[in-house]
Design a protein around this motif. Structure first.
Motif, mmCIF file in Angstrom:
data_model
loop_
_atom_site.group_PDB
_atom_site.id
_atom_site.type_symbol
_atom_site.label_atom_id
_atom_site.label_comp_id
_atom_site.label_asym_id
_atom_site.label_seq_id
_atom_site.Cartn_x
_atom_site.Cartn_y
_atom_site.Cartn_z
ATOM 1 N N LEU A 14 -11.320 -1.485 -0.995
ATOM 2 C CA LEU A 14 -9.987 -1.370 -1.569
ATOM 3 C C LEU A 14 -9.684 -0.441 -2.606
ATOM 4 O O LEU A 14 -8.719 -0.105 -3.209
ATOM 5 N N ALA A 16 -8.863 3.109 -3.330
ATOM 6 C CA ALA A 16 -8.300 3.941 -2.870
ATOM 7 C C ALA A 16 -8.920 5.448 -2.546
ATOM 8 O O ALA A 16 -9.346 5.915 -3.659
ATOM 9 N N SER A 26 3.832 3.057 -3.614
ATOM 10 C CA SER A 26 2.689 2.260 -3.917
ATOM 11 C C SER A 26 3.269 0.904 -4.495
ATOM 12 O O SER A 26 4.269 0.694 -4.698
ATOM 13 N N LYS A 361 -4.872 -7.622 -1.403
ATOM 14 C CA LYS A 361 -5.218 -6.385 -0.978
ATOM 15 C C LYS A 361 -4.415 -5.215 -1.528
ATOM 16 O O LYS A 361 -4.117 -4.102 -0.955
ATOM 17 N N ARG A 363 -4.160 -1.643 -3.489
ATOM 18 C CA ARG A 363 -5.384 -0.324 -3.653
ATOM 19 C C ARG A 363 -5.519 -0.070 -5.138
ATOM 20 O O ARG A 363 -4.893 -0.188 -5.860
ATOM 21 N N GLY A 368 -4.592 4.542 -6.428
ATOM 22 C CA GLY A 368 -4.246 3.363 -6.049
ATOM 23 C C GLY A 368 -2.975 2.799 -6.559
ATOM 24 O O GLY A 368 -2.236 3.547 -6.871
#
Length: 374
Positions: A14, A16, A26, A361, A363, A368
Motif C-alpha cells: 500500500l 505508493a 487520487s 486499500k 495508497r 499516495g
C-alpha cells in the motif's frame, strides 16, 4: 503520551511507489469531525467541501535536486551528499577562493569517512576532466550532519540541476520518470529537500475552479527538511526534539488570511508544512481563536508577516490558533506528522480512520492518497 500509541499496521504493497497519471484523481477520505462521518471520494471533489469566503493556504516551496553522488578526493570512495539547509549566511567562504562558493548543512553517507577537511568531487568536465563541483567538510554539527563548502563555476542552480537528483523518501524505491511530479504545480521558491506532498494532488485547472468559486488562495513558504522522515526515537513523545525549518509568511498572505478570519471564513491548510507555519506564526504572535478559553473574547487579532526558523512540534493537547480545516496525506506510523493530524482531531478517531484506509486499500505516503478533516 507514548510513541507506540501512533503505530498502525501497513502492508508494504500500500506504499505508493509512483504518482498517478492524473494528480487530482487520487482517492480522498473526508472526515467530518463534528459527527465522525467518513466519506470516500476522489480528490477533484475537494471543491465541494470549500465555500466562498474560505481561504486555502498552500506551501509554494520548490524541491531542489538535493541528492549528490560523488567520490572522495583521496580514495575515490563513493559518497552520497544530501543538501538540507543553506548555511551560507553562517559560514563565510575563504577570501582566497577564485570560484563561487555555497555552504550547506548536509546529510552524508557514509559519514565516518567524511570528517572535517575531507574533500569530495562531483561530475567531470568532458573537455578538461576537472570536477564540475568540489566540496570540503568544514564542520560536524547536531545529529552528525556535516557543514560542507561547495566550490563551482557558473550558476549554483544550474550546477545542481545538472548533477543532482530529486531526493525521494527512502520508502520510494522506484525511479521517478518525471521529476516535476515530485513538485506541486505552484512550486516557486527553491529550498526544500522534500516535497510538501499534500499539495501534489492539485492541478492548475482545479485551483482555477477553486478561485472561481470565491475561495481565496494564500501562499506561504516552508522549506521542508529531511527531519520529516526521521523516526521518533524516544518513548515519550514529549521528549522528542523537532528539526528546524525555514518559513516565510508575506504581507499579502497575512492580509488574505486576516480578511478570511474577520469575515467568518475558514482557514484551510494544505499539508502539515503549511499548518506548522501558520501555527508558528500564531504562537509567536500570541494569536487565539475568538471565544476560546485563552482568547477570553470574540475579538479577532490579525497575524503579521513573519519569517524565520521553526521547530514547532504539534501533538495531542495542542490548541490550534489559526487552522480550521486540514488537507493532508496518509503518514508513516509513529511519525510527528500523524501526531499533528491526531492533535487536529483526536488520536483514537485518526487511528480508526487509518485502519479504515488500510482496509479500503488506500495508497499511502508521498505519492499516495489524501484526506481532509473538516
Amino acid at each position: 503520551m507514548e510513541v507506540k500509541d501512533f503505530y498502525y499496521d501497513l502492508p508494504e504493497e500500500l506504499i505508493a511507489q509512483d504518482p498517478l497519471e492524473k494528480r487530482d484523481n487520487s482517492r480522498f477520505m473526508v472526515i467530518h469531525r463534528d459527527t465522525g462521518e467518513i466519506e470516500h471520494r476522489r480528490f477533484h471533489d475537494v471543491i465541494e467541501y470549500l465555500n466562498a469566503g474560505d481561504c486555502l493556504v498552500i506551501n509554494d516551496t520548490k524541491v531542489i535536486p538535493a541528492r549528490l553522488l560523488g567520490e572522495k578526493e583521496e580514495t575515490g570512495a563513493a559518497i552520497e551528499v544530501l543538501l538540507l539547509k543553506d548555511a551560507s549566511d553562517r559560514y563565510q567562504a575563504p577570501l582566497t577562493s577564485s570560484k563561487n562558493t555555497r555552504v550547506w548543512e548536509c546529510l552524508v553517507k557514509p559519514g565516518k569517512k567524511m570528517k572535517p577537511g575531507a574533500r569530495v568531487v562531483f561530475g567531470k568536465d568532458e573537455e578538461t576532466g576537472e570536477a564540475l563541483l568540489s566540496a570540503e567538510v568544514i564542520d560536524t554539527v547536531e545529529e552528525g550532519n556535516r557543514i560542507i563548502r561547495f566550490e563551482y563555476d557558473g550558476i549554483w542552480e544550474e550546477v545542481l540541476d545538472k548533477l543532482g537528483e530529486m531526493p525521494l523518501p527512502p520508502y520510494i524505491t522506484h525511479k521517478l520518470q518525471d521529476k516535476n511530479r515530485y513538485q506541486t504545480v505552484y512550486a516557486k521558491h527553491e529550498g526544500s529537500a522534500a516535497a510538501p506532498t499534500a499539495g501534489l494532488h492539485f492541478t492548475e485547472e482545479l485551483l482555477k475552479q477553486i478561485e472561481e468559486k470565491g475561495v481565496k488562495i494564500a501562499r506561504l513558504t516552508l522549506h521542508v527538511g529531511l527531519g520529516t522522515f526521521r523516526p521518533v526515537k524516544v518513548e515519550k513523545i514529549e521528549d522528542h526534539h523537532m528539526h528546524t525549518e525555514y518559513y516565510e509568511l508575506s504581507q499579502e498572505a497575512a492580509d488574505i488570511i486576516n480578511e478570511t478570519r474577520r469575515n467568518g471564513g475558514r482557514v484551510i491548510s494544505v499539508g502539515t508544512t503549511s499548518t506548522r507555519t501558520l501555527e508558528t506564526v500564531g504562537t509567536l504572535q500570541d494569536i487565539h481563536k475568538p471565544g476560546t478559553q485563552d482568547s477570553g473574547s470574540s475579538e479577532i487579532k490579525d497575524i503579521q508577516p513573519s519569517s524565520g526558523w521553526t521547530n514547532i512540534f504539534i501533538y495531542p493537547g495542542y490548541e490550534f490558533k489559526i487552522v480550521d480545516s486540514l488537507i493532508t496525506n496518509f503518514h508513516l506510523p509513529e511519525s510527528t506528522l500523524i501526531m499533528l493530524v491526531s492533535a487536529f482531531y483526536n488520536r483514537e478517531a485518526v487511528m480508526a480512520a487509518y485502519k479504515e484506509a488500510v482496509e479500503e486499500k488506500y495508497r499511502f505516503f508521498s505519492f499516495g492518497d489524501s484526506m481532509m478533516l473538516i
